[in-house]
Design a protein around this motif. Structure first.
Motif: not given
Length: 166
Positions: A55-56, A58-59, A63
């Motif tokens: 999750w981190l 792909y976030t 960004l």
């Protein structure tokens, strides 16, 4: 010496008593169950770290992509070094994504989450520069053809003289 024999007899009675074996057996079984369940808990925590990392990841990629688009909008430099660094970064990113996708798939499988096996991503192809779009020009007004002009002989002679001077 009698004290030692008496003490050895007491220890022997305790060790070889009928309930001693069953008590130690129960302790060992319970210890094994505790160790096994603890190991499973640690494994599931590791899998959770992988899922959270995805999750981190792909976030952060999203960004970063938005920041890159913003930065490229600010400065439109066509430096070849930037492109080569960009290509290297993209290749590393693709390799990392493939590895992370496999680990994530395995972690989801361990956690009982439905997941499809990852398909490896191919490294990006080198971008080929596309020709700049040509704007359609309005048709030129039709002009009368110019009369043919005779080439002056003096110009040819000047060119020959210039060639001799060199």
């Amino acid at each position: 010496m009698d004290k030692i024999k008496a003490q050895a007899g007491k220890v022997g009675q305790l060790v070889f008593a009928a309930d001693t074996g069953s008590t130690y057996q129960k302790a060992l079984v319970r210890t094994w169950e505790i160790l096994r369940e603890t190991a499973l808990l640690v494994w599931l925590a590791i899998c959770l770290v992988f899922v959270g990392g995805e999750w981190l990841w792909y976030t952060a990629i999203g960004l970063g992509s938005k920041a890159r688009t913003w930065y490229e909008g600010l400065s439109q430099s066509n430096s070849s070094e930037e492109k080569s660094f960009s290509e290297m970064g993209q290749s590393l990113l693709t390799a990392g994504e493939n590895g992370a996708a496999f680990l994530l798939y395995q972690a989801k499988k361990q956690l009982g989450i439905d997941a499809e096996p990852p398909t490896p991503k191919a490294p990006p192809a080198k971008p080929t520069p596309s020709p700049a779009p040509v704007a359609a020009e309005p048709p030129a007004p039709k002009a009368a053809p110019a009369p043919p002009a005779a080439a002056p002989a003096a110009d040819d002679a000047d060119e020959v003289d210039d060639a001799d001077d060199e």
